[in-house]
Write a protein that holds these residues in place. Sequence first.
Motif, PDB file in Angstrom:
ATOM      1  N   GLY A  22       0.775  -1.229   0.000  1.00 55.18           N
ATOM      2  CA  GLY A  22       0.000   0.000   0.000  1.00 55.18           C
ATOM      3  C   GLY A  22       0.802   1.271   0.000  1.00 55.18           C
ATOM      4  N   ASP A  23       2.013   1.234  -0.546  1.00 50.11           N
ATOM      5  CA  ASP A  23       2.822   2.449  -0.603  1.00 50.11           C
ATOM      6  C   ASP A  23       3.479   2.562  -1.980  1.00 50.11           C
ATOM      7  OD1 ASP A  23       3.979   4.814   0.196  1.00 50.11           O
ATOM      8  OD2 ASP A  23       5.247   3.924   1.737  1.00 50.11           O
ATOM      9  N   VAL A  24       4.011   3.735  -2.244  1.00 51.59           N
ATOM     10  CA  VAL A  24       4.764   4.002  -3.474  1.00 51.59           C
ATOM     11  C   VAL A  24       6.081   4.632  -3.047  1.00 51.59           C
ATOM     12  CG1 VAL A  24       4.814   5.276  -5.641  1.00 51.59           C
ATOM     13  CG2 VAL A  24       2.661   4.303  -4.827  1.00 51.59           C
ATOM     14  N   LYS A  25       7.180   4.084  -3.536  1.00 53.31           N
ATOM     15  CA  LYS A  25       8.509   4.570  -3.171  1.00 53.31           C
ATOM     16  C   LYS A  25       9.154   5.250  -4.370  1.00 53.31           C
ATOM     17  CE  LYS A  25       8.531   2.566   0.986  1.00 53.31           C
ATOM     18  NZ  LYS A  25       9.051   1.290   1.310  1.00 53.31           N
ATOM     19  N   VAL A  26       9.894   6.326  -4.086  1.00 57.41           N
ATOM     20  CA  VAL A  26      10.595   7.093  -5.110  1.00 57.41           C
ATOM     21  C   VAL A  26      12.093   6.949  -4.864  1.00 57.41           C
ATOM     22  CG1 VAL A  26      10.892   9.374  -6.156  1.00 57.41           C
ATOM     23  CG2 VAL A  26       8.675   8.737  -5.166  1.00 57.41           C
ATOM     24  N   PHE A  27      12.822   6.577  -5.916  1.00 53.15           N
ATOM     25  CA  PHE A  27      14.260   6.376  -5.811  1.00 53.15           C
ATOM     26  C   PHE A  27      15.008   7.363  -6.693  1.00 53.15           C
ATOM     27  CE2 PHE A  27      12.389   2.446  -4.480  1.00 53.15           C
ATOM     28  CZ  PHE A  27      13.212   1.995  -3.467  1.00 53.15           C
ATOM     29  N   MET A  28      16.190   7.772  -6.241  1.00 58.73           N
ATOM     30  CA  MET A  28      17.049   8.676  -7.003  1.00 58.73           C
ATOM     31  C   MET A  28      17.804   7.886  -8.063  1.00 58.73           C
ATOM     32  SD  MET A  28      18.536  11.066  -3.908  1.00 58.73           S
ATOM     33  CE  MET A  28      19.331   9.736  -3.049  1.00 58.73           C
TER      34      MET A  28
END
Length: 114
Positions: A22-28
Amino acid sequence: LQGPRYVGAAPNGGFVVSEECGDVKVFMSSHKLLCSLSSKYGHQFGNPAGVCVDRDGSILVADEQRRTVHLFPEHGAPVCLVSTGLRRPAGMACSSFGHLFVADTGENCVKVFK
């Protein structure tokens, strides 16, 4: 990651991943975690599915359970772009012409939004 589902490329060389939990992760671009959209925006997802990033760098997320698509700008509050007409949104893509393509597995089609 906990149950990665969909991944989308970001213009800065990074990427975005939706998770079953239930989450969304943002990566560099260095592959280091930049943020969680749930934490950054205080947004609660039902079941995030397709993700994409538009030409302005905003992140779009299809929520399979809530049957919506939300836009998460770099600065500011999330905006619900699509709140009706989706049965089971899954994969998504943004075009350089401002179109949003959403695969609706509940209706076996791709829907196009401007």
